[in-house]
Scaffold this active site. Structure first.
Site, PDB file in Angstrom:
ATOM      1  N   GLU A 124      -2.938  -9.254   3.769  1.00  0.00           N
ATOM      2  CA  GLU A 124      -3.572 -10.031   5.388  1.00  0.00           C
ATOM      3  C   GLU A 124      -5.111  -9.879   4.916  1.00  0.00           C
ATOM      4  O   GLU A 124      -5.072 -10.052   5.866  1.00  0.00           O
ATOM      5  CB  GLU A 124      -2.245  -8.224   5.718  1.00  0.00           C
ATOM      6  CG  GLU A 124      -3.166  -7.893   6.705  1.00  0.00           C
ATOM      7  CD  GLU A 124      -3.241  -6.605   5.261  1.00  0.00           C
ATOM      8  OE1 GLU A 124      -3.710  -5.317   5.614  1.00  0.00           O
ATOM      9  OE2 GLU A 124      -2.057  -6.839   4.574  1.00  0.00           O
ATOM     10  N   CYS A 164       0.598  -1.028  -0.180  1.00  0.00           N
ATOM     11  CA  CYS A 164      -0.232  -0.099  -0.187  1.00  0.00           C
ATOM     12  C   CYS A 164       0.983   1.272   0.021  1.00  0.00           C
ATOM     13  O   CYS A 164       1.619   1.778  -0.985  1.00  0.00           O
ATOM     14  CB  CYS A 164      -1.498  -0.040   1.353  1.00  0.00           C
ATOM     15  SG  CYS A 164      -2.347   0.756   0.874  1.00  0.00           S
ATOM     16  N   HIS A 166      -4.320  -5.380   0.108  1.00  0.00           N
ATOM     17  CA  HIS A 166      -3.341  -5.357   1.996  1.00  0.00           C
ATOM     18  C   HIS A 166      -3.699  -7.973   1.696  1.00  0.00           C
ATOM     19  O   HIS A 166      -4.787  -8.254   1.474  1.00  0.00           O
ATOM     20  CB  HIS A 166      -4.065  -5.174   2.284  1.00  0.00           C
ATOM     21  CG  HIS A 166      -4.153  -4.484   2.760  1.00  0.00           C
ATOM     22  ND1 HIS A 166      -3.389  -3.571   3.673  1.00  0.00           N
ATOM     23  CD2 HIS A 166      -4.276  -2.814   1.823  1.00  0.00           C
ATOM     24  CE1 HIS A 166      -3.665  -2.191   3.997  1.00  0.00           C
ATOM     25  NE2 HIS A 166      -3.553  -1.740   2.785  1.00  0.00           N
TER      26      HIS A 166
END
Length: 371
Positions: free
Chosen positions: A345, A257, A343
């Site tokens: 995660e 990001c 992202h």
């Protein structure tokens, strides 16, 4: 609280447009850039994501608060959004293992919120007119006074916010006896990123955003990580210099990001503020290396200039966003460095992209094998 007699409240946009609703909990005003997230779940993770610092969140899901809150479902210790706008706020919740209801949670963190807003109309307006500053008011401040205050709110373009959310002192995460050591630069790091590293046999030392490369290097890491975070990447010139040194070290470098944008800027590839940005948990990505699609979690209002990236001799695009063809991932041809705009995660969100953590581990393993 008498839920039937809650005070009237409003949302005022920078262009003068007003949306009305009702106050939730606290009286006051909240200023920031208004944006929306299309995720149908994971509101607590969204509210505590440091990447949202300075932004007023519009939830497109019609029901917020219905499953309460839980201590394991936060990305930071504090709520990070500047304010909250919802359609239906659930004052009661029904999940058996919830630790609290959402009202108590937002009151504890002093979050100004407004409900009973026509969020479909508001999101459609933002989508058509672009991201802009706004104020939530729940304390009867006159409109003209709100306009004056809102005019003084800084624009997100050119706004450096990583320093507002970064850790002040280094800290460790994971098992000290782990196989791999990672030096992570905290620009607003999400806790689930650290969990993903720890689950993969990594010991992480998290450094403040302005830590020197020498400080990171002193940890003797196997790889470097540049985290997600809020605001415009362009003013972070010191971080960009640190990123240059990370890349020049020859050790694997991974950016997510804001970290992805910093890597671009460190190589003279510009970034730009998007009309609306990408925020949600169902964004389609194409992996150009494998030809496979991924459904991803995203949260960003800035992006890397694709034309400049394509012209750079040392980079190649690895992922693109299928909705608008923006850059979603890249890697260097002559250095051990790669990054993504989204992202992996995924907290909340799908796990299609979790392989990127495995790729970082493999890069560190390859480097160790050559040592």
């Amino acid at each position: 609280m008498n839920y039937q007699t809650r005070k009237k409240a409003l949302v005022l946009l920078a262009d003068g447009t007003i949306f009305y609703g009702k106050s939730v909990g606290l009286e006051g005003k909240a200023f920031g850039e208004v944006c929306f997230n299309t995720g149908m779940t994971g509101y607590q993770e969204i509210f505590t994501d440091p990447s949202y610092f300075g932004q007023i969140m519009v939830a497109t899901n019609a029901h917020i608060g219905n499953y309460g809150v839980h201590g394991e479902e936060k990305e930071a210790d504090q709520i990070m959004i500047a304010g909250l706008i919802v359609k239906n706020f659930s004052f009661t919740h029904s999940r058996p293992d919830s630790e609290s209801n959402l009202l108590d949670y937002i009151q504890k963190h002093q979050l100004i919120a407004i409900s009973d807003v026509d969020t479909r109309a508001l999101v459609a307006y933002i989508r058509d007119h672009g991201a802009q500053n706004a104020v939530i008011c729940t304390d009867d401040t006159p409109i003209e006074q709100l306009k004056e205050l809102l005019a003084k709110t800084p624009n997100m373009k050119g706004l450096e916010l990583a320093s507002k959310v970064s850790v002040r002192e280094p800290y460790y995460f994971g098992n000290p006896e782990a196989t791999y050591k990672i030096a992570a630069l905290d620009l607003g790091i999400k806790r689930n990123i650290l969990r993903n590293f720890a689950q993969r046999d990594c010991y992480v030392k998290v450094f403040p955003y302005n830590a020197s490369f020498e400080a990171l290097q002193s940890f003797e890491p196997d790889g470097y990580f540049l985290s997600n975070g809020p605001g415009d990447p362009d003013p972070l010139t010191g971080v960009q210099q640190t990123a240059k040194q990370m890349i020049a070290s020859g050790k694997p470098v991974f950016g997510i990001c804001l970290g992805h944008q910093i890597i671009a800027l460190a190589n003279d590839i510009p970034t730009y503020k998007m009309f609306n940005g990408h925020r949600g948990i169902n964004h389609p990505i194409m992996n150009l290396k494998t030809g496979k699609g991924e459904i991803t979690s995203q949260n960003h209002g800035f992006a890397v200039n694709r034309e400049a990236l394509e012209k750079h001799p040392d980079f190649e695009i690895t992922h693109i966003h299928l909705n608008d063809q923006t850059v979603a991932g890249m890697q260097m041809k002559n250095q051990d460095c790669f990054s993504v705009q989204y992202h992996p995660e995924a907290s909340p969100g799908p796990h299609d992209a979790s392989y990127l953590f495995d790729e970082f581990i493999q890069r560190m393993e390859n480097k160790k094998a050559l040592a």
